[in-house]
Design a protein around this motif. Sequence first.
Motif, PDB file in Angstrom:
ATOM      1  N   PHE A  30     -12.714 -30.149   4.227  1.00 60.84           N
ATOM      2  CA  PHE A  30     -12.879 -31.367   3.263  1.00 60.84           C
ATOM      3  C   PHE A  30     -14.003 -31.318   2.537  1.00 60.84           C
ATOM      4  N   VAL A  31     -15.419 -30.807   2.978  1.00 61.63           N
ATOM      5  CA  VAL A  31     -16.344 -30.626   2.259  1.00 61.63           C
ATOM      6  C   VAL A  31     -16.113 -29.581   1.188  1.00 61.63           C
ATOM      7  N   GLN A  32     -15.582 -28.487   1.635  1.00 63.84           N
ATOM      8  CA  GLN A  32     -15.489 -27.167   0.821  1.00 63.84           C
ATOM      9  C   GLN A  32     -14.485 -27.635  -0.214  1.00 63.84           C
ATOM     10  N   GLY A  33     -13.405 -28.297   0.012  1.00 58.43           N
ATOM     11  CA  GLY A  33     -12.316 -28.725  -0.976  1.00 58.43           C
ATOM     12  C   GLY A  33     -13.063 -29.826  -2.053  1.00 58.43           C
ATOM     13  N   MET A  34     -13.708 -30.854  -1.693  1.00 63.19           N
ATOM     14  CA  MET A  34     -14.376 -31.307  -2.537  1.00 63.19           C
ATOM     15  C   MET A  34     -15.308 -30.609  -3.423  1.00 63.19           C
ATOM     16  N   THR A  35     -16.083 -29.521  -2.851  1.00 64.99           N
ATOM     17  CA  THR A  35     -17.036 -28.905  -3.346  1.00 64.99           C
ATOM     18  C   THR A  35     -16.304 -28.041  -4.691  1.00 64.99           C
ATOM     19  N   SER A  36     -15.126 -27.645  -4.429  1.00 69.01           N
ATOM     20  CA  SER A  36     -14.322 -26.952  -5.383  1.00 69.01           C
ATOM     21  C   SER A  36     -13.576 -27.840  -6.568  1.00 69.01           C
ATOM     22  N   LEU A  37     -13.131 -29.179  -6.108  1.00 70.63           N
ATOM     23  CA  LEU A  37     -12.155 -29.927  -6.848  1.00 70.63           C
ATOM     24  C   LEU A  37     -13.298 -30.732  -7.863  1.00 70.63           C
ATOM     25  N   VAL A  38     -14.552 -31.056  -7.322  1.00 76.17           N
ATOM     26  CA  VAL A  38     -15.161 -32.009  -8.425  1.00 76.17           C
ATOM     27  C   VAL A  38     -15.672 -31.083  -9.661  1.00 76.17           C
ATOM     28  N   PRO A  39     -16.156 -29.826  -9.666  1.00 76.39           N
ATOM     29  CA  PRO A  39     -16.691 -29.322 -10.821  1.00 76.39           C
ATOM     30  C   PRO A  39     -15.454 -28.939 -11.404  1.00 76.39           C
ATOM     31  N   PHE A  40     -14.269 -28.420 -10.889  1.00 71.05           N
ATOM     32  CA  PHE A  40     -13.135 -28.055 -11.617  1.00 71.05           C
ATOM     33  C   PHE A  40     -12.681 -29.299 -12.453  1.00 71.05           C
ATOM     34  N   ALA A  41     -12.475 -30.134 -11.913  1.00 74.02           N
ATOM     35  CA  ALA A  41     -12.098 -31.207 -12.618  1.00 74.02           C
ATOM     36  C   ALA A  41     -12.938 -31.825 -13.819  1.00 74.02           C
ATOM     37  N   VAL A 107     -24.851 -30.018  13.578  1.00 76.89           N
ATOM     38  CA  VAL A 107     -24.504 -28.762  13.271  1.00 76.89           C
ATOM     39  C   VAL A 107     -23.948 -28.605  11.806  1.00 76.89           C
ATOM     40  N   ILE A 108     -22.736 -29.313  11.686  1.00 84.31           N
ATOM     41  CA  ILE A 108     -22.239 -29.082  10.420  1.00 84.31           C
ATOM     42  C   ILE A 108     -23.277 -29.480   9.244  1.00 84.31           C
ATOM     43  N   GLY A 109     -23.693 -30.866   9.675  1.00 85.24           N
ATOM     44  CA  GLY A 109     -24.957 -31.319   8.258  1.00 85.24           C
ATOM     45  C   GLY A 109     -26.221 -30.169   8.030  1.00 85.24           C
ATOM     46  N   LEU A 110     -26.547 -29.501   9.294  1.00 85.70           N
ATOM     47  CA  LEU A 110     -27.658 -28.598   9.227  1.00 85.70           C
ATOM     48  C   LEU A 110     -27.190 -27.363   8.419  1.00 85.70           C
ATOM     49  N   TYR A 111     -25.785 -27.176   8.724  1.00 84.06           N
ATOM     50  CA  TYR A 111     -25.189 -25.822   7.836  1.00 84.06           C
ATOM     51  C   TYR A 111     -25.349 -26.121   6.446  1.00 84.06           C
ATOM     52  N   HIS A 112     -24.861 -27.238   5.827  1.00 85.44           N
ATOM     53  CA  HIS A 112     -24.471 -27.599   4.531  1.00 85.44           C
ATOM     54  C   HIS A 112     -25.773 -27.878   3.989  1.00 85.44           C
ATOM     55  N   VAL A 113     -26.843 -28.316   4.590  1.00 86.78           N
ATOM     56  CA  VAL A 113     -28.107 -28.703   4.049  1.00 86.78           C
ATOM     57  C   VAL A 113     -28.704 -27.279   3.949  1.00 86.78           C
ATOM     58  N   SER A 114     -28.836 -26.362   4.795  1.00 83.72           N
ATOM     59  CA  SER A 114     -29.545 -24.995   4.831  1.00 83.72           C
ATOM     60  C   SER A 114     -28.578 -24.477   3.859  1.00 83.72           C
ATOM     61  N   GLU A 115     -27.502 -24.172   3.687  1.00 83.56           N
ATOM     62  CA  GLU A 115     -26.768 -23.311   2.958  1.00 83.56           C
ATOM     63  C   GLU A 115     -27.137 -23.654   1.422  1.00 83.56           C
ATOM     64  N   ARG A 116     -27.155 -24.964   1.084  1.00 85.37           N
ATOM     65  CA  ARG A 116     -27.516 -25.358  -0.277  1.00 85.37           C
ATOM     66  C   ARG A 116     -28.908 -25.732  -0.648  1.00 85.37           C
ATOM     67  N   PHE A 117     -29.922 -25.603   0.055  1.00 88.87           N
ATOM     68  CA  PHE A 117     -31.288 -26.146   0.000  1.00 88.87           C
ATOM     69  C   PHE A 117     -31.660 -25.220  -1.289  1.00 88.87           C
ATOM     70  N   GLY A 118     -31.739 -24.009  -1.265  1.00 87.03           N
ATOM     71  CA  GLY A 118     -32.172 -23.407  -2.490  1.00 87.03           C
ATOM     72  C   GLY A 118     -31.708 -23.801  -3.887  1.00 87.03           C
ATOM     73  N   GLY A 119     -30.189 -23.879  -3.635  1.00 87.50           N
ATOM     74  CA  GLY A 119     -29.546 -24.112  -5.305  1.00 87.50           C
ATOM     75  C   GLY A 119     -30.006 -25.523  -5.610  1.00 87.50           C
ATOM     76  N   VAL A 120     -30.293 -26.622  -4.466  1.00 85.65           N
ATOM     77  CA  VAL A 120     -30.586 -28.045  -5.097  1.00 85.65           C
ATOM     78  C   VAL A 120     -32.014 -27.693  -5.892  1.00 85.65           C
ATOM     79  N   ILE A 121     -33.035 -27.021  -4.985  1.00 87.36           N
ATOM     80  CA  ILE A 121     -34.353 -26.971  -5.521  1.00 87.36           C
ATOM     81  C   ILE A 121     -34.303 -26.432  -6.904  1.00 87.36           C
ATOM     82  N   THR A 122     -33.532 -25.252  -7.124  1.00 91.91           N
ATOM     83  CA  THR A 122     -33.249 -24.500  -8.215  1.00 91.91           C
ATOM     84  C   THR A 122     -32.741 -25.502  -9.438  1.00 91.91           C
TER      85      THR A 122
END
Length: 187
Positions: A30-41, A107-122
Motif C-alpha cells: 500500500f505504501v509503495q502504491g501510494m508513493t507511486s500514485l500521488v506524484p503521478f497524479a 520493522v516496516i516503519g524503520l525500513y521506510h524511515v531509514s530508506e527515505r531519510f536521506g531524500g527527506v533531508i535533501t
Amino acid sequence: MIIRIFEVSAPVHFQAVVQVLLGLLALSFFVQGMTSLVPFAMTTVSSSGLSNPQEAFPFFIIGGFIASSGLVWAFAPTLARLITRGTGEGLVLPGSLRDWYSIGFVVIGLYHVSERFGGVITWFHFFLKRTSGGHLGDVPEQIDWYGVTGAFIPFAIGIVLLLNARRWGCALAKKHEHAQQELESLQ
C-alpha cells in the motif's frame, strides 16, 4: 528503570505469525502504491489533465497494485492457512500476537524511515535554500514532485508506524483473537 517490551504470555501459533507477516506485506504494498500514485497524479492532472485515455492506464496499474494490497490484507487469514497447511498445531513461536504485530510495525516503519531519510533531508535543505533566497548552484528551479512525494510520503508513514506500533499491534491482536474465538465457537 527497566522497560518491558514483551509481555509474558502464551506462545503464538505459526499460522498467526504468517498472517501478521502477510498483513505487513500488504501494508508495505500500500505504501509503495501510494508513493507511486500521488506524484503521478500531481504531475499528470496539473500538466495535461488526462486528455488522452492512454494517460489513464498508469492509474489503473497503480490502482490495481493498491487494490491487491487490500486483497492480501483481507484474505491474510485464508492465505496463512494455505501457507501453513501441514505444519500442524505443534509449531508455536514465543511472544504474544501483540508483540508480533508491534515488531512488524516497527520493522516496516524503520525500513521506510531509514530508506527515505536521506531524500527527506535533501529536499528539506533544498526548500530551505529556495525560501531563503540562497544560491542553489546547479540545481534546477523546477521542483521534481516525484522526488518530493517519493521521499516524504513513505518517511511520514514510517514515522506514523513507529509512533503507533504498540497501540495498533494491540488493536489488531485483539481483533484477531476475537475473530479466532468466533471461528472456534462455530465449530
